[in-house]
Design an enzyme around this catalytic site. Structure first.
Site, PDB file in Angstrom:
ATOM      1  N   ASP A 119       0.839  -1.193   0.000  1.00 51.64           N
ATOM      2  CA  ASP A 119       0.000   0.000   0.000  1.00 51.64           C
ATOM      3  C   ASP A 119       0.880   1.251   0.000  1.00 51.64           C
ATOM      4  O   ASP A 119       1.569   1.516   0.983  1.00 51.64           O
ATOM      5  CB  ASP A 119      -0.893  -0.031   1.254  1.00 51.64           C
ATOM      6  N   ASP A 120       0.877   1.976  -1.104  1.00 50.22           N
ATOM      7  CA  ASP A 120       1.653   3.229  -1.237  1.00 50.22           C
ATOM      8  C   ASP A 120       3.159   2.988  -1.368  1.00 50.22           C
ATOM      9  O   ASP A 120       3.953   3.832  -0.952  1.00 50.22           O
ATOM     10  CB  ASP A 120       1.443   4.157  -0.038  1.00 50.22           C
TER      11      ASP A 120
ATOM     12  N   CYS B  40      -5.235   4.773  -3.950  1.00 51.16           N
ATOM     13  CA  CYS B  40      -5.499   3.398  -3.512  1.00 51.16           C
ATOM     14  C   CYS B  40      -6.749   2.784  -4.130  1.00 51.16           C
ATOM     15  O   CYS B  40      -6.690   1.742  -4.778  1.00 51.16           O
ATOM     16  CB  CYS B  40      -5.610   3.350  -1.992  1.00 51.16           C
TER      17      CYS B  40
ATOM     18  N   ASP C  13      -0.187  -0.627  -4.956  1.00 58.85           N
ATOM     19  CA  ASP C  13      -1.357   0.008  -5.563  1.00 58.85           C
ATOM     20  C   ASP C  13      -1.051   1.381  -6.153  1.00 58.85           C
ATOM     21  O   ASP C  13      -1.786   1.875  -7.004  1.00 58.85           O
ATOM     22  CB  ASP C  13      -2.528   0.096  -4.568  1.00 58.85           C
ATOM     23  N   ASN C  14      -0.005   2.020  -5.704  1.00 60.68           N
ATOM     24  CA  ASN C  14       0.443   3.305  -6.284  1.00 60.68           C
ATOM     25  C   ASN C  14       1.796   3.649  -5.694  1.00 60.68           C
ATOM     26  O   ASN C  14       2.277   2.991  -4.772  1.00 60.68           O
ATOM     27  CB  ASN C  14      -0.560   4.440  -6.016  1.00 60.68           C
TER      28      ASN C  14
END
Length: 542
Positions: free
Chosen positions: A46-47, A82, A317-318
Site C-alpha cells: 500500500d503506497d 489506492c 497500488d500506487n
C-alpha cells in the site's frame, strides 16, 4: 524475524472443514486436471514507490522473487490512488470503465453500485466460478470497505472462498477484520495484533489447511508502507541514518505545472522536511515485516512442494512522493514517483534474474492471472493485456506503446478554514497550507514509450484545460513542462490519442499508440484547448 502470530482456532477449523466438502464434489479426473493448474499468489503493498528507493529494504523479497524471476522496470498504475487503483487490479479496467474515481463512497469506492455492477465480474470471481480455484483474501480491500452505507463488514464480495478483509483504510493495530462476514476486533498487543504478521500467519494457515485437490489463488494486501507507518517493535531502530532522497526535483518550485503543484511553498519549512524524512524512514521500517511475510510464504510453499507450480506476483497500488516539487507526502499526482510501482514475478516457466522494459500496467494483472488459469480472455470486458507471453519470454509479442492514467480530485467546493487564502476546493492540507489535492486536480494522461519517444501528455479538466507534457528521455524527473514548445503535430496526435483512450473499452483500449507504426491519425482533428473534450470524470459517470 517477527514472532509468529498464533492463528485463531476458528479460522483454522474453517479452513480444515471446507477441503473435505470440495473433495467429495470432484471426480478423480477433475482433481487430477485441477491439480496440474498453476497456483497464484498476489502480494499487494500500500503506497510503495519504486522511484524513490521503495524496494531497497526488501532484501529477502528481492532474493526470493526478483532474482528467481522477472522484474518489470516500467510498471504503472491507471490511477495514483489506492481505491481506483485496487479497483483496476480487480476488474482489469481503467477507472472510466469501473467508475471508481477516488477514495470516497461518493467516488464509488466500495459503494453499493460498485458491489452490484463490478464485483461479480472481478477476476477472483471468475477464477472461483469458472476456473474452479479456491480463493483467499487477507488485508486491505478498498478504502471504504465495511462502511455502514455499503453493507458493513457483513458484505463478502463474490469470488472469495476465504475472506479476511480489513475494515476501511490501512492500520497496524486497533482494527476490525471481516472474517467471512463476521467482525473480529484486534487491539494493540504486538504478538497477536500487528496486522502484517497477522496476514502472514493467516496465509500460512490457509496453506496448511486448504484443499489439495483444487488450485488456489491468494491475495495478500498488506498495510505497509501506508500511514500511520507503525513498524514492528523489533524494527523501530532500523535505518536511523536514512532520509528521503534529495533528487533534482526535491524541494523545488513546480514551475509551469498545474496550480495545485505551484501553490506548494518553496523552500519547504524545516518542520515539513523533518516530517517527511521521519515518514520515509518509518515506511522502510514497516516494509521489513512485509519482507518477513514473503520469506515465510515462500518457505511454506516450498515445504508443501507447491513452490514450483506457483506464480508469485509482488506489486503496489500506487507510488508515493516525499518532498518532490515541495509537496511533503502523498500520492494522487501524475508524475513518475506516484504512478510507477514495483512489479516482480516468479513462477513456472519464468527464467531467473530477468528484467523486462515493456510498458505494463496494473490493469494487466487480472487478465494475466485468468490467462494462467486457462480462462478465455475474450469472454471478459477487461481493458488490460495478459503478461503471460512476456513471463514466458515469447519473442514475437506485439505489445502496447502507451496507456492511460486518470484521476478525479477529492476536493470540495468549501474553503478549508485553516487555509482560507487558497480559496475553495482544496483538501489534504498540511499545517503550513500546502495542499495535496483539490476538486480540479482532475486529469488524464497518455504515458507512452517507444523507440523514438519516452513521453507523458496530460490534460486537466479545469477552466483552462491546463496541459503538461514531459520528455522523460531528456528530463526523467519531469521538471520542465514542454507543452508550449513541443512540436504542434505531436500535441495534436497526443490530444486525439487521449480522447480515444478516455472513451475506450476492452479491445479498443489496446489499439496502436501515437508512435506505433500502425497508428493512423486524421489531421483534421486539430488540437484545441477549447475544442470538444472526450468523456470526462464527473459524477455523471457514477
Amino acid at each position: 524475524m517477527s514472532p509468529a502470530v498464533s492463528p485463531t482456532v476458528s479460522s483454522a477449523a474453517l479452513l480444515r472443514a471446507l477441503p473435505l466438502a470440495a473433495l467429495l464434489l470432484l471426480s478423480p479426473a477433475q482433481t487430477a486436471r485441477q491439480a496440474r493448474r498453476p497456483n497464484v499468489v498476489l502480494i499487494l503493498t500500500d503506497d510503495q514507490d519504486v522511484c524513490l528507493g521503495g524496494m531497497t529494504p526488501l532484501k529477502k523479497t528481492n532474493a526470493l522473487i526478483a532474482q528467481m524471476g522477472i522484474t518489470f522496470t516500467n510498471a504503472y498504475v491507471a490511477s495514483a490512488l489506492c481505491c481506483p487503483s485496487r479497483a483496476s487490479i480487480l476488474t482489469g479496467k481503467y477507472p472510466h470503465n469501473h467508475h471508481v474515481v477516488n477514495n470516497t463512497l461518493e467516488g464509488n469506492c466500495s459503494s453499493k453500485l460498485w458491489q452490484k455492477i463490478q464485483e461479480p465480474y472481478t477476476f477472483p470471481a471468475l477464477l472461483k466460478a469458472m476456473c474452479g480455484y479456491q480463493t483467499f483474501f487477507a488485508g486491505k480491500y478498498l478504502n471504504e470497505y465495511g462502511a455502514e452505507d455499503a453493507g458493513g463488514v457483513g458484505h463478502v464480495p463474490p469470488g472469495w472462498s476465504f475472506w479476511y478483509a480489513l475494515e476501511k483504510n490501512s492500520k497496524y493495530y486497533n482494527y476490525t477484520l471481516s472474517v467471512n462476514g463476521k467482525a473480529r476486533r484486534h487491539g494493540e498487543n504486538y504478538s497477536v495484533d500487528y496486522l502484517t504478521d497477522v496476514l502472514a500467519n493467516m496465509s500460512l494457515d490457509f496453506l496448511e489447511y486448504k484443499s489439495n485437490f483444487e488450485p488456489f489463488f491468494m491475495m495478500i494486501s498488506t498495510p505497509a508502507p501506508h500511514s500511520p507507518w507503525t513498524p514492528a517493535p523489533q524494527y523501530t531502530k532500523s535505518f536511523q541514518n536514512v532520509s528521503a532522497p534529495r533528487n533534482s526535483n526535491f524541494n523545488i518550485h513546480g514551475k509551469n505545472k498545474h496550480w495545485l503543484i505551484r501553490q506548494a511553498k518553496t523552500p519547504m519549512t524545516n518542520s515539513s522536511i523533518q516530517f517527511l524524512d521521519d515518514a520515509y524512514r518509518k515506511r522502510w521500517q514497516t516494509l521489513l515485516s512485509v519482507d518477513d511475510l514473503v520469506e515465510k510464504l515462500v518457505k511454506k510453499l516450498e515445504v508443501n512442494g507447491e513452490l514450483d507450480n506457483t506464480y508469485i506476483f509482488y506489486t503496489s497500488d500506487n507510488g508515493f512522493h516525499t518532498g518532490q516539487f515541495s509537496l511533503p507526502i502523498d500520492k494522487r499526482q501524475l508524475y513518475e514517483f506516484d504512478i510507477k510501482v514495483p512489479l516482480l514475478v516468479r513462477g513456472p516457466g519464468i527464467k531467473p534474474n530477468q528484467t523486462n522494459k515493456m510498458l505494463v500496467a496494473n490493469i494487466d494483472l487480472g487478465p494475466t492471472i485468468l490467462d494462467i488459469a486457462g480462462y478465455d480472455l475474450n469472454k471478459t470486458q477487461m481493458d488490460g493485456m495478459s503478461l503471460l507471453p512476456l513471463l514466458r519470454g515469447d519473442r514475437n509479442v506485439t505489445w502496447r506503446s502507451d496507456f492511460l492514467v486518470e484521476y478525479q480530485g477529492e476536493g470540495y467546493n468549501g474553503t478549508d478554514p485553516t487555509c482560507p487564502g487558497l480559496g475553495p476546493g482544496v483538501t489534504h492540507c498540511f499545517p503550513d497550507c500546502v495542499c495535496e489535492d483539490s476538486y480540479n486536480n482532475t486529469y488524464a494522461c497518455v504515458r507512452t514509450m517507444s523507440a523514438s519517444w519516452d513521453l507523458q501528455y496530460c490534460e486537466f479538466d479545469d477552466r483552462e484545460v491546463f496541459v503538461e507534457v514531459y520528455n522523460l528521455t531528456a528530463d526523467p524527473h519531469q521538471i520542465n513542462n514542454i507543452a508550449k514548445t513541443i512540436d504542434q503535430e505531436i500535441l495534436e496526435k497526443m490530444n486525439y490519442r487521449l480522447m480515444m483512450l478516455q472513451s475506450c473499452s476492452g479491445a479498443t483500449c489496446r489499439t496502436p499508440g501515437v508512435f506505433d507504426p500502425r497508428y493512423s491519425f486524421n489531421p483534421r482533428l486539430m488540437f484545441s484547448h477549447h475544442g470538444p473534450r472526450a468523456r470526462r470524470f464527473s459524477t455523471q459517470l457514477l
